[in-house]
Design an enzyme around this catalytic site. Structure first.
Site, short mmCIF file in Angstrom:
data_model
loop_
_atom_site.label_atom_id
_atom_site.label_comp_id
_atom_site.label_asym_id
_atom_site.label_seq_id
_atom_site.Cartn_x
_atom_site.Cartn_y
_atom_site.Cartn_z
N SER A 159 -23.20 -23.61 82.15
CA SER A 159 -23.20 -22.18 82.44
C SER A 159 -21.78 -21.66 82.63
CB SER A 159 -24.10 -21.91 83.65
OG SER A 159 -24.39 -20.54 83.79
N ASP A 254 -33.57 -18.77 77.83
CA ASP A 254 -32.34 -18.53 78.59
C ASP A 254 -31.65 -17.28 78.05
OD1 ASP A 254 -29.88 -18.63 79.88
OD2 ASP A 254 -29.31 -20.57 79.06
N HIS A 284 -32.73 -21.61 81.82
CA HIS A 284 -31.34 -21.79 82.25
C HIS A 284 -31.29 -22.65 83.51
CE1 HIS A 284 -27.11 -20.58 82.26
NE2 HIS A 284 -27.20 -20.60 83.58
#
Length: 312
Positions: A159, A254, A284
């Protein structure tokens, strides 16, 4: 589109049933505590390793906390993986990603070093970027003392950490930085404009929401203009040729899926060897949810395989 994976649906149900406030409604301090508690609840048991210790790198503004992970008794130099944790440049720390880093060290055989970079809102962009670059340079410069072969150094992260790994790779190319043999980008944020279709399709109901992304962006950036800066949005780098071989892992449900896969196509067009692995039913953050989501282990194995394929 594939169906939502049963284990991912279970995580989302647990979040809903907990009644916990959403990240975007919390102060950064509250959000950090909530994230830590959630990670510990969703992470599998931590593998025992031969060597886990805290270190400190010297950055341009002061010391940067690190944590080193090494498995096995062999002390000869081995590959290194510099890892940047996720959390929207606002939350997350060495502890929230401790299990993932242990898993990576165990599975890859590499020396994994996790970086506790400065975060917003206390330290706005580009503080995290500076720490990521400085920590990687320090690790490369001290590789022999760390048991790392400096010619076998990778960067990676999930991320926001994937964002930082991508930026480190571009900076190293452009500014005579360390030789990066691989970048492993796990559902990375690479375009802070948040303008892709997946940002619309998964804006609510799949863990990471649009409101939370705006919360992170607001705490991280100094102004809206920063999202156009390549160090915040590496998709906007001047060019993407001559970057390291790349693994990009994405999740089907996501918001960041499309920008990560667009980045993969951009790298491929620039001649970079790229492997993309989409986990079609996942959400995610799933790589840190191995207690409930079995595919988290598959993602760890995907990184290990990518490193092995490059002799790392």
């Amino acid at each position: 589109m594939a169906d939502l994976d049963r284990s991912a649906a279970m995580v989302l149900d647990l979040i809903r049933l907990s009644g916990a406030p959403t990240t975007d409604t919390l102060s950064p301090a509250e959000a950090r505590l909530a994230y830590r508690n959630a990670r510990f609840a969703l992470s599998p048991e931590a593998p025992a390793l031969a060597d886990v210790r805290d270190l400190s790198a010297q950055g341009r503004t002061g010391p940067i906390p690190l944590r080193l992970y090494r498995d096995g008794s062999d002390t000869s130099p081995r590959a290194g993986l510099v890892y940047f944790h996720g959390g929207g440049w606002v939350i997350g720390d060495l502890d929230t990603h401790d299990v993932v880093c242990r898993q990576l060290a165990q599975r890859t055989g590499a020396v994994v070093i996790s970086v506790d970079y400065r975060m917003g809102p206390e330290h706005k962009f580009p503080a995290a970027v500076e720490d990521a670059i400085d920590a990687t340079s320090w690790i490369a410069g001290n590789a022999p003392d760390l048991g790392i072969d400096p010619h076998r150094l990778a960067v990676g992260g999930d991320s926001a950490g994937g964002n930082l790994a991508a930026v480190v790779a571009v900076d190293a190319r452009d500014n005579h930085g360390p030789a990066i043999a691989l970048q492993a980008l796990i559902y990375p944020s690479v375009a802070l404009a948040m303008s892709t279709q997946s940002h619309e399709d998964f804006a609510e109901g799949y863990g990471l929401t649009r409101a939370t992304m705006l919360y992170f962006r607001g705490h991280y950036l100094r102004s809206e203009a920063d999202k156009q800066e390549w160090r915040a949005s590496p998709m906007r780098a001047a060019h993407h040729a001559n970057l390291p071989p790349t693994l990009i892992i994405t999740a089907g449900f996501d918001p960041l899926r499309d920008e990560a896969e667009d980045y993969a196509r951009m790298l491929i067009t620039a001649g970079v060897p790229v492997t993309v692995r989409r986990f079609p039913g996942q959400i995610h953050g799933f790589i840190t949810m191995g207690r409930i989501i079995p595919e988290a282990t598959e993602a760890i194995n995907e990184i290990a395989d990518a490193m092995a394929a490059r002799g790392l």
